[in-house]
Design an enzyme around this catalytic site. Structure first.
Site, short mmCIF file in Angstrom:
data_model
loop_
_atom_site.label_atom_id
_atom_site.label_comp_id
_atom_site.label_asym_id
_atom_site.label_seq_id
_atom_site.Cartn_x
_atom_site.Cartn_y
_atom_site.Cartn_z
N ASP A 244 0.89 -1.16 0.00
CA ASP A 244 0.00 0.00 0.00
C ASP A 244 0.92 1.21 0.00
O ASP A 244 1.98 1.20 0.66
CB ASP A 244 -0.87 0.04 1.27
CG ASP A 244 -2.13 -0.81 1.15
OD1 ASP A 244 -2.25 -1.59 0.18
OD2 ASP A 244 -3.01 -0.69 2.04
N HIS A 293 0.41 1.08 7.30
CA HIS A 293 0.60 2.49 6.96
C HIS A 293 1.47 3.18 8.00
O HIS A 293 1.16 3.22 9.18
CB HIS A 293 -0.75 3.21 6.78
CG HIS A 293 -1.62 2.51 5.76
ND1 HIS A 293 -2.97 2.69 5.68
CD2 HIS A 293 -1.29 1.62 4.78
CE1 HIS A 293 -3.45 1.95 4.68
NE2 HIS A 293 -2.45 1.28 4.13
N CYS A 406 -3.32 10.99 5.85
CA CYS A 406 -3.95 9.95 5.02
C CYS A 406 -4.85 10.53 3.95
O CYS A 406 -4.96 9.98 2.87
CB CYS A 406 -4.82 9.03 5.86
SG CYS A 406 -4.13 8.53 7.41
#
Ligand code: ARG
Length: 422
Positions: A244, A293, A406
């Site tokens: 990701d 993340h 984000c």
């Protein structure tokens, strides 16, 4: 500040160069809860509610949630676009926190600084938005299907700018397989502006078949996970390269990639083989049993200065990095700064992120940061370390996978492929 006219329309080598152009996500009315799938076992994090109802999946029914998130995103865009911004005084920041929750108020009260509200010349950041899509539609590939998608509140997760390259990540969840399409028009438009200097790439899309995932992962107890902590085995296995975009952080010539639930070693190797001009390093955070993340764990804030002033990385005190991996940083004049505990540990019942969204900040330059408006402990720490700190409300985003960092994707920063680790 004069604009650097020579910069390609896509240019971001660091997390902290002056931010000139950015994409901000969108909380569409069709935004969905993450469905349960091999990469993700969503849970209601309010124990009382969890006893009453199963994980909802599907479209977020409470319209107020998407409306609030979208209003906060629009307000954020407005602030990014403005030349100047009103920086709150500590007292005003405390007032605004007091409206939210009791715990937070306690943290805020300890503040005694003078009223230092002022208008701050921040410079304009051009802001683009992700495209609206119908996230409630089911999606499928030859070997999988998902009853719905997710949303595009967090373009940070799917897209990354590496220097002059726009890169679509492989992604790791089925429900997020097509999420990059919310950014496609932006990518094509930028690439067409300067196709000889800007690269537009998509990493190989995984099959998302069952064989890509470790079947036993979710059956383990936390204790078992803790025992195997240093084996760094998560829900995706090594069959295909997976990453990701939000597991990557940029520091000029070097990028750092977190091994996680959403990024495997093969994904890190794919990045190494496709970006030979960069040095790609893996980072491990052994105490994070569900890592995903890097932007609530390890956040580079500013590079070492010419006058030998330390570079700074904000780190999560509950998820310290591996000591061996920090040597490179300390040898090159970087200091780790422990983030303070969040102003509150409360999160919305459907949020799948931790309370560490408190440290999910966006740098507008090496000296200017944007943080969530209630995070006064963080406000104080960063101010003491010489930063100008702008505050915005963003807790509405907490149930949509993220916060201030984000919900963005940097397109253009005034920075270069500098070697900060010579
Ligand atoms: N998994 C992180 C945590 O729970 C949240 C990361 C959010 N970041 C993002 N880019 N969506 O602390």
């Amino acid at each position: 500040m004069p604009d650097n006219v020579d910069l390609p329309a896509v240019n971001a080598w660091t997390q902290f160069g002056r931010l000139l152009k950015v994409v901000v996500g969108r909380a569409d009315p069709t935004s969905c809860h993450l469905p349960v799938e091999p990469a993700c076992q969503s849970e209601i994090n309010d124990p009382y509610l969890a006893e009453q109802i199963p994980w909802p999946g599907g479209q977020v029914k409470h319209r107020k949630s998407t409306k609030l998130a979208e209003a906060q995103l629009q307000n954020f865009c407005h602030i990014l676009e403005s030349e100047t911004v009103q920086v709150k005084s500590v007292r005003e920041a405390a007032e605004c926190g007091r409206l939210v929750e009791k715990r937070r108020t306690e943290a805020l009260r300890s503040n005694t600084k003078e009223n230092d509200a002022r208008v701050f010349q921040k410079g304009r950041t051009r802001t683009l938005r992700t495209k609206s899509m119908d996230w409630s539609k089911p999606v499928a590939g030859p070997e999988w299907s998902s009853p719905s998608q997710y949303c595009a509140t967090c373009p940070r997760d799917t897209m990354i700018t590496l220097g002059n390259t726009i890169l679509e990540a492989t992604m790791s969840k089925r429900s997020r397989y097509f999420e990059h399409l919310a950014c496609r028009e932006i990518c094509l438009d930028l690439w067409r502006q300067d196709p000889l200097r800007i690269k537009f790439w998509s990493a190989p899309k995984p099959s998302m078949s069952d064989e890509m995932y470790n079947p036993g992962f979710w059956a383990k107890t936390d204790e078992e996970r803790f025992q195997s902590m240093r084996s760094y085995e998560f829900c995706v296995n090594e069959k295909e390269p997976i990453f990701d975009a939000a597991d990557i952080t940029r520091v000029g010539k070097d990028i750092f990639v977190q091994k996680s639930m959403t990024t495997n070693d093969s994904g890190i190797m794919w990045l190494k083989s496709h970006f030979p001009e960069l040095r790609v390093h893996a980072l491990h955070f052994p105490y994070d049993l569900y890592p995903s993340h890097i932007d609530c764990t390890f956040v580079p804030l500013r590079p070492p200065g010419k006058d030998r002033e330390d570079g700074l990385v904000l780190i999560n005190p509950e998820r310290p990095p591996l000591r061996a991996e920090l040597e490179l940083w300390s040898q090159n004049g970087w200091k780790m700064l422990n983030a303070p505990m969040p102003a509150t540990l409360d999160r919305p019942a459907f949020s799948q992120s931790s309370y560490w969204l408190s440290m999910n900040l966006l740098s507008l330059s090496p000296s200017t940061l944007v943080i969530e408006e209630a995070e006064l402990p963080l406000y104080n720490l960063l101010s003491e370390n010489g930063f100008d700190v702008i505050t915005v409300p963003m807790r509405g985003m907490y149930e949509f996978g993220g916060a201030i960092h984000c919900c963005t994707w940097d397109l253009q920063r005034d920075d270069a492929c500098t070697d900060y680790f010579p």
